[in-house]
Scaffold this motif. Structure first.
Motif, PDB file in Angstrom:
ATOM      1  N   PHE A  20       0.972  -1.317  -0.003  1.00 29.00           N
ATOM      2  CA  PHE A  20      -0.023  -0.114   0.128  1.00 29.00           C
ATOM      3  C   PHE A  20       0.934   1.155  -0.005  1.00 29.00           C
ATOM      4  CE2 PHE A  20      -2.637   3.110   2.363  1.00 29.00           C
ATOM      5  CZ  PHE A  20      -3.851   3.186   1.631  1.00 29.00           C
ATOM      6  N   ASN A  21       0.877   2.122  -0.830  1.00 28.74           N
ATOM      7  CA  ASN A  21       1.526   3.302  -0.841  1.00 28.74           C
ATOM      8  C   ASN A  21       0.886   4.700  -0.900  1.00 28.74           C
ATOM      9  OD1 ASN A  21       0.329   3.397  -3.459  1.00 28.74           O
ATOM     10  ND2 ASN A  21       2.050   3.131  -4.634  1.00 28.74           N
ATOM     11  N   GLY A  22      -0.356   4.605  -0.475  1.00 30.60           N
ATOM     12  CA  GLY A  22      -1.121   5.858  -0.152  1.00 30.60           C
ATOM     13  C   GLY A  22      -1.722   6.494  -1.554  1.00 30.60           C
ATOM     14  N   THR A  23      -2.204   5.613  -2.246  1.00 32.72           N
ATOM     15  CA  THR A  23      -2.777   6.272  -3.499  1.00 32.72           C
ATOM     16  C   THR A  23      -4.171   6.121  -3.603  1.00 32.72           C
ATOM     17  OG1 THR A  23      -2.523   4.197  -4.543  1.00 32.72           O
ATOM     18  CG2 THR A  23      -0.580   5.761  -4.948  1.00 32.72           C
ATOM     19  N   TRP A  48      -3.607   8.694   4.191  1.00 30.11           N
ATOM     20  CA  TRP A  48      -4.197   7.609   3.351  1.00 30.11           C
ATOM     21  C   TRP A  48      -4.064   7.669   2.083  1.00 30.11           C
ATOM     22  CZ3 TRP A  48      -6.273   2.808   4.788  1.00 30.11           C
ATOM     23  CH2 TRP A  48      -6.973   2.268   3.961  1.00 30.11           C
ATOM     24  N   ASN A  49      -3.995   9.250   1.793  1.00 25.86           N
ATOM     25  CA  ASN A  49      -4.281   9.721   0.281  1.00 25.86           C
ATOM     26  C   ASN A  49      -3.065  10.701   0.314  1.00 25.86           C
ATOM     27  OD1 ASN A  49      -4.714  11.496  -1.961  1.00 25.86           O
ATOM     28  ND2 ASN A  49      -6.777  11.345  -1.622  1.00 25.86           N
ATOM     29  N   ARG A  50      -1.987  10.366  -0.822  1.00 28.92           N
ATOM     30  CA  ARG A  50      -0.827  10.910  -1.050  1.00 28.92           C
ATOM     31  C   ARG A  50      -0.998  12.253  -1.355  1.00 28.92           C
ATOM     32  NH1 ARG A  50       3.248   8.206  -4.737  1.00 28.92           N
ATOM     33  NH2 ARG A  50       1.573   6.912  -5.373  1.00 28.92           N
ATOM     34  N   ASN A  51      -2.231  12.953  -1.846  1.00 30.58           N
ATOM     35  CA  ASN A  51      -2.579  14.443  -2.120  1.00 30.58           C
ATOM     36  C   ASN A  51      -2.548  15.234  -1.046  1.00 30.58           C
ATOM     37  OD1 ASN A  51      -2.201  13.703  -5.049  1.00 30.58           O
ATOM     38  ND2 ASN A  51      -4.299  12.918  -5.057  1.00 30.58           N
ATOM     39  N   ALA A  77       3.784  13.608   9.568  1.00 30.86           N
ATOM     40  CA  ALA A  77       4.139  12.178   8.933  1.00 30.86           C
ATOM     41  C   ALA A  77       5.617  11.920   9.109  1.00 30.86           C
ATOM     42  CB  ALA A  77       3.335  12.073   7.559  1.00 30.86           C
ATOM     43  N   GLY A  78       5.659  10.528   9.376  1.00 32.74           N
ATOM     44  CA  GLY A  78       7.013  10.152   9.267  1.00 32.74           C
ATOM     45  C   GLY A  78       7.456   8.822   9.822  1.00 32.74           C
ATOM     46  N   TYR A  79       8.678   8.449  10.345  1.00 28.98           N
ATOM     47  CA  TYR A  79       8.885   7.428  11.031  1.00 28.98           C
ATOM     48  C   TYR A  79       8.995   7.729  12.504  1.00 28.98           C
ATOM     49  CZ  TYR A  79       9.767   5.715   6.277  1.00 28.98           C
ATOM     50  OH  TYR A  79       9.577   5.128   4.980  1.00 28.98           O
ATOM     51  N   TYR A  80       8.666   7.010  13.400  1.00 29.23           N
ATOM     52  CA  TYR A  80       8.762   7.102  14.775  1.00 29.23           C
ATOM     53  C   TYR A  80       9.269   5.963  15.377  1.00 29.23           C
ATOM     54  CZ  TYR A  80       5.781  11.384  14.337  1.00 29.23           C
ATOM     55  OH  TYR A  80       5.355  12.436  13.629  1.00 29.23           O
ATOM     56  N   ARG A  81       9.860   6.128  16.596  1.00 23.64           N
ATOM     57  CA  ARG A  81      10.426   5.156  17.512  1.00 23.64           C
ATOM     58  C   ARG A  81      10.398   5.809  19.031  1.00 23.64           C
ATOM     59  NH1 ARG A  81      16.693   4.934  15.729  1.00 23.64           N
ATOM     60  NH2 ARG A  81      17.220   7.047  16.492  1.00 23.64           N
ATOM     61  N   LYS A  82      10.264   4.870  19.922  1.00 21.33           N
ATOM     62  CA  LYS A  82      10.465   5.244  21.170  1.00 21.33           C
ATOM     63  C   LYS A  82      11.775   4.736  21.609  1.00 21.33           C
ATOM     64  CE  LYS A  82       8.190   4.953  25.625  1.00 21.33           C
ATOM     65  NZ  LYS A  82       7.078   4.263  26.299  1.00 21.33           N
ATOM     66  N   THR A  83      12.551   5.530  22.453  1.00 17.72           N
ATOM     67  CA  THR A  83      14.122   5.248  22.865  1.00 17.72           C
ATOM     68  C   THR A  83      14.250   6.083  24.132  1.00 17.72           C
ATOM     69  OG1 THR A  83      16.143   4.990  22.212  1.00 17.72           O
ATOM     70  CG2 THR A  83      14.913   6.911  21.322  1.00 17.72           C
ATOM     71  N   LEU A 100      -9.831  11.702   3.061  1.00 18.26           N
ATOM     72  CA  LEU A 100      -8.703  12.685   3.293  1.00 18.26           C
ATOM     73  C   LEU A 100      -8.089  12.878   4.677  1.00 18.26           C
ATOM     74  CD1 LEU A 100      -9.761  15.641   0.772  1.00 18.26           C
ATOM     75  CD2 LEU A 100      -8.326  13.624   0.417  1.00 18.26           C
ATOM     76  N   GLU A 101      -9.132  12.355   5.607  1.00 21.49           N
ATOM     77  CA  GLU A 101      -8.821  12.619   7.098  1.00 21.49           C
ATOM     78  C   GLU A 101      -8.079  11.148   7.821  1.00 21.49           C
ATOM     79  OE1 GLU A 101     -12.599  10.834   6.454  1.00 21.49           O
ATOM     80  OE2 GLU A 101     -11.629  12.342   5.702  1.00 21.49           O
ATOM     81  N   TRP A 102      -8.148  10.225   6.813  1.00 22.11           N
ATOM     82  CA  TRP A 102      -7.642   8.941   7.317  1.00 22.11           C
ATOM     83  C   TRP A 102      -6.048   8.867   7.215  1.00 22.11           C
ATOM     84  CZ3 TRP A 102     -10.661   4.456   5.103  1.00 22.11           C
ATOM     85  CH2 TRP A 102     -11.938   4.493   5.326  1.00 22.11           C
ATOM     86  N   ALA A 103      -5.407   7.965   8.192  1.00 22.31           N
ATOM     87  CA  ALA A 103      -3.891   7.752   8.159  1.00 22.31           C
ATOM     88  C   ALA A 103      -3.802   6.245   8.107  1.00 22.31           C
ATOM     89  CB  ALA A 103      -3.470   8.125   9.286  1.00 22.31           C
TER      90      ALA A 103
END
Length: 172
Positions: free
Chosen positions: A93-96, A118-121, A127-133, A101-104
């Motif tokens: 799934f690549n967000g196309t 959810w929608n790349r437009n 948005a991004g990559y998250y980690r807990k450390t 519009l309000e989903w993630a």
């Protein structure tokens, strides 16, 4: 002669049977995911803050909040969180997807949780990559949530559990 043939055939069968078991690849404890995440990992859940600075005597914060099925963010000198519900989808799934519009959606890969619209437009500011450390800052061991690059080399933002900690460890 028949006894020798029978013993040889039995030994051959047992040997090949044992070798066949030994050649079978070991199964791993974690199967490859077939869908995007249905819920966020428990370790990420909660509200996390980063100090955005002081304007006209008021401290502003950027923030992210993870609940089981919702991603909230607070950015650009706002005081309220905006929420995006988490929805699962079959991989790849690549967000196309159009609409919603309000989903993630979120995926987990190499210890990082990727959150994307959810929608790349649509632009999802945090948005991004998250980690807990856990990291050591000014001699103190502090639990943080980091928004990092996909290759884990760069930390873009660091979020703290409370506003007080965010203000204390701000990089201003």
């Amino acid at each position: 002669m028949k006894l020798t043939t029978l013993v040889t055939a039995t030994l051959l069968t047992l040997t090949l049977g044992v070798a066949g078991v030994a050649l079978t690849p070991a199964t791993t404890g974690q199967a490859k995911a077939k869908t995007t995440l249905k819920t966020f990992p428990k370790q990420l859940r909660g509200t996390w803050y980063a100090d955005a600075g002081k304007i006209d005597g008021y401290h502003y914060y950027n923030g992210v909040r993870f609940t089981a099925k919702q991603f909230y963010f607070q950015a650009n000198v706002t005081k309220n969180f905006v929420g995006f519900p988490l929805h699962a989808h079959k991989l790849p799934f690549n967000g196309t997807k159009k609409g919603h519009l309000e989903w993630a959606y979120a995926t987990k890969h190499h210890g990082l949780v990727k959150v994307a619209p959810w929608n790349r437009n649509v632009t999802l500011p945090l948005a991004g990559y998250y980690r807990k450390t856990t990291t050591k800052i000014k001699g103190h061991k502090v639990t943080v949530v980091q928004e990092v690059s996909a290759n884990k080399k760069y930390v873009n933002y660091q979020y703290y559990a409370t506003k007080k900690l965010a203000r204390q460890f701000a990089k201003h």
